[in-house]
Scaffold this motif. Structure first.
Motif, mmCIF file in Angstrom:
data_model
loop_
_atom_site.group_PDB
_atom_site.id
_atom_site.type_symbol
_atom_site.label_atom_id
_atom_site.label_comp_id
_atom_site.label_asym_id
_atom_site.label_seq_id
_atom_site.Cartn_x
_atom_site.Cartn_y
_atom_site.Cartn_z
ATOM 1 N N GLY A 190 84.089 78.032 27.231
ATOM 2 C CA GLY A 190 85.427 77.744 26.382
ATOM 3 C C GLY A 190 85.970 78.296 25.147
ATOM 4 N N ALA A 191 85.113 78.846 25.201
ATOM 5 C CA ALA A 191 85.128 80.090 24.038
ATOM 6 C C ALA A 191 86.215 81.106 24.393
ATOM 7 N N GLY A 239 88.115 82.530 19.883
ATOM 8 C CA GLY A 239 87.597 81.451 19.863
ATOM 9 C C GLY A 239 85.924 80.744 19.865
ATOM 10 N N LEU A 240 85.709 79.709 19.050
ATOM 11 C CA LEU A 240 84.383 78.771 18.878
ATOM 12 C C LEU A 240 84.469 77.647 19.563
ATOM 13 N N GLU A 241 83.445 77.631 20.412
ATOM 14 C CA GLU A 241 82.523 76.497 21.406
ATOM 15 C C GLU A 241 81.596 75.836 20.981
ATOM 16 N N GLY A 242 80.782 74.224 21.318
ATOM 17 C CA GLY A 242 79.559 74.678 20.677
ATOM 18 C C GLY A 242 79.698 73.348 22.046
ATOM 19 N N PHE A 261 78.928 79.707 20.598
ATOM 20 C CA PHE A 261 79.212 80.688 21.113
ATOM 21 C C PHE A 261 79.893 81.248 20.477
ATOM 22 N N ALA A 262 80.811 82.068 20.507
ATOM 23 C CA ALA A 262 81.690 82.773 19.712
ATOM 24 C C ALA A 262 82.479 84.406 20.627
ATOM 25 N N CYS A 263 84.303 84.057 20.812
ATOM 26 C CA CYS A 263 84.576 84.931 21.983
ATOM 27 C C CYS A 263 85.704 85.495 21.154
#
Length: 312
Positions: free
Chosen positions: A51-52, A71-74, A88-90
Protein backbone atom coordinates in the motif's frame (compact mmCIF):
# COMPACT_ATOMS: atom_id res chain seq x y z
CA UNK A 1 13.26 20.03 -1.49
CA UNK A 2 9.83 19.40 -2.99
CA UNK A 3 7.94 16.44 -1.53
CA UNK A 4 4.59 15.05 -2.68
CA UNK A 5 2.76 12.86 -0.16
CA UNK A 6 0.26 10.34 -1.48
CA UNK A 7 -2.64 11.24 0.81
CA UNK A 8 -4.83 14.20 1.71
CA UNK A 9 -4.90 13.11 5.36
CA UNK A 10 -3.64 16.22 7.16
CA UNK A 11 -2.22 14.27 10.10
CA UNK A 12 -0.11 12.05 7.84
CA UNK A 13 1.14 15.03 5.82
CA UNK A 14 2.11 16.74 9.08
CA UNK A 15 3.97 13.63 10.22
CA UNK A 16 5.98 13.50 6.99
CA UNK A 17 6.92 17.16 7.29
CA UNK A 18 7.94 16.81 10.93
CA UNK A 19 9.92 13.63 10.32
CA UNK A 20 12.01 15.22 7.56
CA UNK A 21 12.51 18.47 9.44
CA UNK A 22 13.98 16.44 12.31
CA UNK A 23 16.60 15.29 9.77
CA UNK A 24 17.48 18.97 9.25
CA UNK A 25 15.94 19.03 5.77
CA UNK A 26 14.30 22.12 4.27
CA UNK A 27 11.14 20.66 2.74
CA UNK A 28 8.21 21.99 0.76
CA UNK A 29 5.33 19.55 1.22
CA UNK A 30 2.36 19.08 -1.08
CA UNK A 31 -0.13 16.24 -1.17
CA UNK A 32 -2.42 14.42 -3.57
CA UNK A 33 -5.21 11.94 -2.97
CA UNK A 34 -4.36 8.53 -4.42
CA UNK A 35 -5.70 5.03 -3.97
CA UNK A 36 -3.57 2.56 -2.04
CA UNK A 37 -4.63 -0.32 -4.28
CA UNK A 38 -5.10 -2.61 -1.28
CA UNK A 39 -7.87 -3.48 1.15
CA UNK A 40 -8.94 -0.74 3.56
CA UNK A 41 -7.71 -2.66 6.61
CA UNK A 42 -4.59 -4.63 5.68
CA UNK A 43 -3.92 -7.51 8.05
CA UNK A 44 -0.38 -8.49 7.09
CA UNK A 45 2.92 -6.69 6.61
CA UNK A 46 3.32 -7.48 2.92
CA UNK A 47 -0.02 -5.96 2.00
CA UNK A 48 0.66 -2.90 4.15
CA UNK A 49 4.06 -2.44 2.53
CA UNK A 50 2.49 -2.73 -0.92
CA UNK A 51 0.00 0.00 0.00
CA UNK A 52 2.82 2.42 0.84
CA UNK A 53 4.58 1.64 -2.45
CA UNK A 54 1.41 2.11 -4.46
CA UNK A 55 0.71 5.47 -2.86
CA UNK A 56 4.21 6.78 -3.59
CA UNK A 57 4.18 5.55 -7.19
CA UNK A 58 0.72 6.95 -7.89
CA UNK A 59 1.62 10.27 -6.27
CA UNK A 60 4.58 10.51 -8.65
CA UNK A 61 2.37 9.77 -11.61
CA UNK A 62 -0.25 12.30 -10.51
CA UNK A 63 2.18 15.13 -9.69
CA UNK A 64 5.46 14.47 -11.51
CA UNK A 65 7.14 17.79 -10.68
CA UNK A 66 8.93 17.11 -7.40
CA UNK A 67 12.15 15.77 -5.88
CA UNK A 68 10.56 12.90 -3.96
CA UNK A 69 7.21 11.19 -3.53
CA UNK A 70 6.21 9.49 -0.29
CA UNK A 71 3.51 6.96 0.48
CA UNK A 72 2.46 5.93 3.98
CA UNK A 73 0.44 2.89 4.95
CA UNK A 74 -0.54 1.50 8.31
CA UNK A 75 -1.93 -1.94 8.98
CA UNK A 76 -1.85 -4.92 11.30
CA UNK A 77 0.11 -8.14 11.37
CA UNK A 78 -0.80 -11.19 13.41
CA UNK A 79 1.78 -13.04 15.44
CA UNK A 80 1.27 -15.79 17.99
CA UNK A 81 0.55 -13.19 20.67
CA UNK A 82 -2.06 -11.32 18.63
CA UNK A 83 -1.97 -8.39 16.23
CA UNK A 84 0.73 -5.75 16.05
CA UNK A 85 0.35 -2.32 14.51
CA UNK A 86 2.73 -2.06 11.52
CA UNK A 87 3.65 1.02 9.48
CA UNK A 88 5.56 1.53 6.24
CA UNK A 89 6.81 4.48 4.24
CA UNK A 90 7.95 4.33 0.62
CA UNK A 91 10.08 7.12 -0.81
CA UNK A 92 10.41 7.30 -4.60
CA UNK A 93 13.09 9.46 -6.24
CA UNK A 94 13.13 11.15 -9.65
CA UNK A 95 14.42 7.96 -11.26
CA UNK A 96 11.53 5.95 -9.87
CA UNK A 97 13.72 4.01 -7.42
CA UNK A 98 11.88 2.92 -4.28
CA UNK A 99 13.27 3.16 -0.75
CA UNK A 100 11.32 1.48 2.03
CA UNK A 101 11.22 2.39 5.71
CA UNK A 102 9.43 0.51 8.48
CA UNK A 103 8.23 1.89 11.80
CA UNK A 104 8.47 0.15 15.14
CA UNK A 105 5.71 -2.37 15.77
CA UNK A 106 3.28 -1.96 18.66
CA UNK A 107 1.45 -4.89 20.22
CA UNK A 108 -2.31 -4.43 20.43
CA UNK A 109 -4.18 -5.14 23.67
CA UNK A 110 -5.61 -8.65 23.64
CA UNK A 111 -9.22 -7.47 23.64
CA UNK A 112 -8.57 -5.22 20.65
CA UNK A 113 -6.89 -8.06 18.74
CA UNK A 114 -9.82 -10.38 19.41
CA UNK A 115 -12.36 -7.84 18.18
CA UNK A 116 -10.36 -7.11 15.02
CA UNK A 117 -10.16 -10.85 14.39
CA UNK A 118 -13.94 -10.97 14.55
CA UNK A 119 -14.04 -8.43 11.71
CA UNK A 120 -14.34 -5.10 13.53
CA UNK A 121 -12.56 -1.97 12.34
CA UNK A 122 -9.33 -1.37 14.26
CA UNK A 123 -9.62 2.44 14.35
CA UNK A 124 -13.07 2.28 15.93
CA UNK A 125 -12.11 -0.45 18.38
CA UNK A 126 -8.92 1.20 19.67
CA UNK A 127 -10.64 4.56 20.24
CA UNK A 128 -13.49 2.90 22.12
CA UNK A 129 -11.06 0.76 24.13
CA UNK A 130 -8.91 3.79 25.04
CA UNK A 131 -11.85 5.51 26.76
CA UNK A 132 -11.66 3.06 29.65
CA UNK A 133 -8.12 1.71 29.35
CA UNK A 134 -4.64 3.13 29.15
CA UNK A 135 -3.09 2.54 25.72
CA UNK A 136 -0.02 3.64 23.83
CA UNK A 137 -1.07 6.89 22.17
CA UNK A 138 0.76 5.81 19.02
CA UNK A 139 -1.87 3.12 18.48
CA UNK A 140 -4.20 6.03 17.72
CA UNK A 141 -1.95 8.74 16.25
CA UNK A 142 0.74 6.43 14.79
CA UNK A 143 3.05 9.44 15.13
CA UNK A 144 6.22 7.68 16.30
CA UNK A 145 5.95 4.64 13.99
CA UNK A 146 5.23 6.71 10.88
CA UNK A 147 7.98 9.18 11.81
CA UNK A 148 10.49 6.34 12.05
CA UNK A 149 9.24 4.80 8.81
CA UNK A 150 9.69 8.08 6.88
CA UNK A 151 13.13 8.72 8.33
CA UNK A 152 14.27 5.16 7.67
CA UNK A 153 13.15 5.42 4.06
CA UNK A 154 15.18 8.61 3.61
CA UNK A 155 18.24 7.05 5.27
CA UNK A 156 17.93 4.07 2.93
CA UNK A 157 18.02 6.58 0.06
CA UNK A 158 21.19 8.16 1.50
CA UNK A 159 22.81 4.74 1.82
CA UNK A 160 22.18 3.93 -1.82
CA UNK A 161 23.17 7.25 -3.39
CA UNK A 162 25.75 8.61 -0.96
CA UNK A 163 29.24 7.68 0.14
CA UNK A 164 28.45 6.79 3.73
CA UNK A 165 31.54 5.42 5.42
CA UNK A 166 31.89 2.73 8.03
CA UNK A 167 33.14 3.71 11.47
CA UNK A 168 36.44 1.99 12.17
CA UNK A 169 36.40 0.00 15.39
CA UNK A 170 38.71 -2.40 17.17
CA UNK A 171 37.71 -5.34 19.34
CA UNK A 172 39.97 -7.22 21.76
CA UNK A 173 39.83 -10.98 22.32
CA UNK A 174 41.53 -10.95 25.73
CA UNK A 175 43.12 -14.13 27.06
CA UNK A 176 44.73 -14.68 30.47
CA UNK A 177 47.58 -17.04 31.37
CA UNK A 178 45.11 -19.90 31.95
CA UNK A 179 43.41 -19.40 28.57
CA UNK A 180 40.29 -17.87 30.02
CA UNK A 181 38.74 -15.12 27.88
CA UNK A 182 37.29 -11.82 28.99
CA UNK A 183 33.85 -10.67 27.84
CA UNK A 184 32.23 -7.41 28.92
CA UNK A 185 28.74 -6.08 29.48
CA UNK A 186 28.26 -2.47 28.43
CA UNK A 187 26.07 -0.26 30.60
CA UNK A 188 23.64 0.12 27.69
CA UNK A 189 23.31 -3.67 27.25
CA UNK A 190 20.68 -5.93 28.71
CA UNK A 191 21.51 -8.26 31.59
CA UNK A 192 22.17 -11.18 29.23
CA UNK A 193 24.09 -9.31 26.51
CA UNK A 194 27.87 -9.52 26.23
CA UNK A 195 30.65 -8.57 23.85
CA UNK A 196 34.39 -8.26 23.52
CA UNK A 197 35.98 -5.10 24.88
CA UNK A 198 36.76 -2.42 22.30
CA UNK A 199 35.84 0.91 20.79
CA UNK A 200 36.27 3.35 17.95
CA UNK A 201 39.56 4.29 16.32
CA UNK A 202 40.26 7.99 16.74
CA UNK A 203 41.48 10.21 13.92
CA UNK A 204 45.18 9.68 13.22
CA UNK A 205 45.31 6.62 15.49
CA UNK A 206 46.62 3.22 14.42
CA UNK A 207 44.44 0.18 15.24
CA UNK A 208 47.17 -1.19 17.52
CA UNK A 209 47.22 2.09 19.45
CA UNK A 210 43.44 2.15 19.67
CA UNK A 211 43.29 -1.33 21.24
CA UNK A 212 45.63 -0.46 24.09
CA UNK A 213 43.99 2.93 24.68
CA UNK A 214 40.48 1.44 24.80
CA UNK A 215 41.54 -1.33 27.18
CA UNK A 216 43.25 1.15 29.46
CA UNK A 217 40.16 3.39 29.50
CA UNK A 218 37.58 0.63 29.94
CA UNK A 219 39.45 -1.80 32.18
CA UNK A 220 41.70 0.59 34.10
CA UNK A 221 45.02 -1.15 33.44
CA UNK A 222 47.74 -1.26 30.80
CA UNK A 223 48.86 -4.82 31.55
CA UNK A 224 48.13 -6.11 28.08
CA UNK A 225 50.24 -7.48 25.25
CA UNK A 226 49.11 -7.54 21.62
CA UNK A 227 49.58 -11.01 20.16
CA UNK A 228 47.98 -11.00 16.71
CA UNK A 229 45.59 -9.18 14.40
CA UNK A 230 42.79 -11.28 12.91
CA UNK A 231 42.51 -11.73 9.16
CA UNK A 232 38.73 -11.55 9.55
CA UNK A 233 36.99 -8.17 9.64
CA UNK A 234 33.38 -7.77 10.66
CA UNK A 235 31.44 -5.24 8.56
CA UNK A 236 27.80 -4.44 9.27
CA UNK A 237 25.24 -1.70 8.74
CA UNK A 238 23.60 0.12 11.62
CA UNK A 239 19.79 0.18 11.70
CA UNK A 240 18.40 3.05 9.67
CA UNK A 241 16.57 4.47 12.69
CA UNK A 242 19.87 4.72 14.55
CA UNK A 243 21.49 6.60 11.66
CA UNK A 244 18.45 8.89 11.53
CA UNK A 245 19.04 9.72 15.18
CA UNK A 246 22.65 10.70 14.45
CA UNK A 247 21.51 12.89 11.57
CA UNK A 248 18.90 14.55 13.77
CA UNK A 249 21.51 15.22 16.47
CA UNK A 250 23.99 16.50 13.87
CA UNK A 251 26.56 13.85 14.77
CA UNK A 252 29.10 12.46 12.34
CA UNK A 253 27.24 10.04 10.11
CA UNK A 254 28.34 6.46 9.46
CA UNK A 255 26.38 3.66 7.79
CA UNK A 256 27.79 1.07 10.18
CA UNK A 257 31.03 -0.33 11.53
CA UNK A 258 34.08 -2.19 10.28
CA UNK A 259 35.66 -4.06 13.15
CA UNK A 260 39.27 -5.25 13.37
CA UNK A 261 39.95 -7.94 15.98
CA UNK A 262 43.10 -8.47 18.03
CA UNK A 263 44.19 -11.34 20.22
CA UNK A 264 45.44 -9.74 23.44
CA UNK A 265 47.16 -11.36 26.40
CA UNK A 266 46.34 -10.09 29.88
CA UNK A 267 49.53 -10.00 31.94
CA UNK A 268 48.15 -8.82 35.27
CA UNK A 269 45.98 -10.09 38.09
CA UNK A 270 42.20 -9.92 38.02
CA UNK A 271 42.28 -7.39 40.85
CA UNK A 272 44.14 -5.03 38.50
CA UNK A 273 41.01 -4.61 36.40
CA UNK A 274 39.00 -1.53 37.44
CA UNK A 275 35.96 -0.94 35.26
CA UNK A 276 34.95 2.42 33.87
CA UNK A 277 31.40 2.66 35.32
CA UNK A 278 30.32 4.91 32.46
CA UNK A 279 31.16 2.19 29.93
CA UNK A 280 30.95 -1.23 31.57
CA UNK A 281 28.58 -2.86 34.02
CA UNK A 282 30.58 -6.05 34.59
CA UNK A 283 33.02 -8.52 33.07
CA UNK A 284 33.23 -12.32 32.99
CA UNK A 285 36.03 -14.80 32.34
CA UNK A 286 34.96 -17.85 30.31
CA UNK A 287 36.46 -20.54 28.10
CA UNK A 288 36.63 -19.64 24.42
CA UNK A 289 34.17 -22.28 23.26
CA UNK A 290 31.63 -20.99 25.82
CA UNK A 291 31.69 -17.37 24.60
CA UNK A 292 29.03 -18.05 21.97
CA UNK A 293 26.61 -18.92 24.76
CA UNK A 294 26.79 -15.28 25.91
CA UNK A 295 26.51 -13.65 22.49
CA UNK A 296 22.91 -12.74 21.66
CA UNK A 297 23.16 -10.12 18.93
CA UNK A 298 22.50 -11.44 15.40
CA UNK A 299 25.86 -10.21 14.10
CA UNK A 300 27.62 -12.26 16.81
CA UNK A 301 26.34 -15.59 15.46
CA UNK A 302 29.34 -17.68 14.41
CA UNK A 303 31.78 -14.91 15.36
CA UNK A 304 34.01 -17.07 17.57
CA UNK A 305 34.41 -19.60 14.74
CA UNK A 306 35.37 -16.82 12.34
CA UNK A 307 38.12 -15.69 14.72
CA UNK A 308 39.84 -19.08 14.96
CA UNK A 309 42.69 -17.72 12.81
CA UNK A 310 43.87 -15.79 15.87
CA UNK A 311 45.10 -19.05 17.40
CA UNK A 312 46.93 -20.46 14.38
Amino acid sequence: MKIIVGTKNKDKVKIVKGALKKLNLDVDIDSVEVDSGIVEQPLDKETTRKGAINRAKRARKSKPEADFWIGLEGGLHEYGDGYHLVTFACLVDKDGVQYIGEGEEIHLPDEVSKRVKRGEWFGDVIREYSKDNEVDENLITRLAPFTRAVQCAYVEYLKQIGDMKFRQRISAVIMDKSENFLIVQLTKYGENDWNFSGGGIEEGEKPEEAVLRELREELGTNKFELIKKSEYKEVYDWPNWLIAGDISNKKQIYRGQEVTFFLVKFLGQRKDIKLDPNELRKVKWVKYDDIKNYFNFPRQVGLTDKLRDLFN
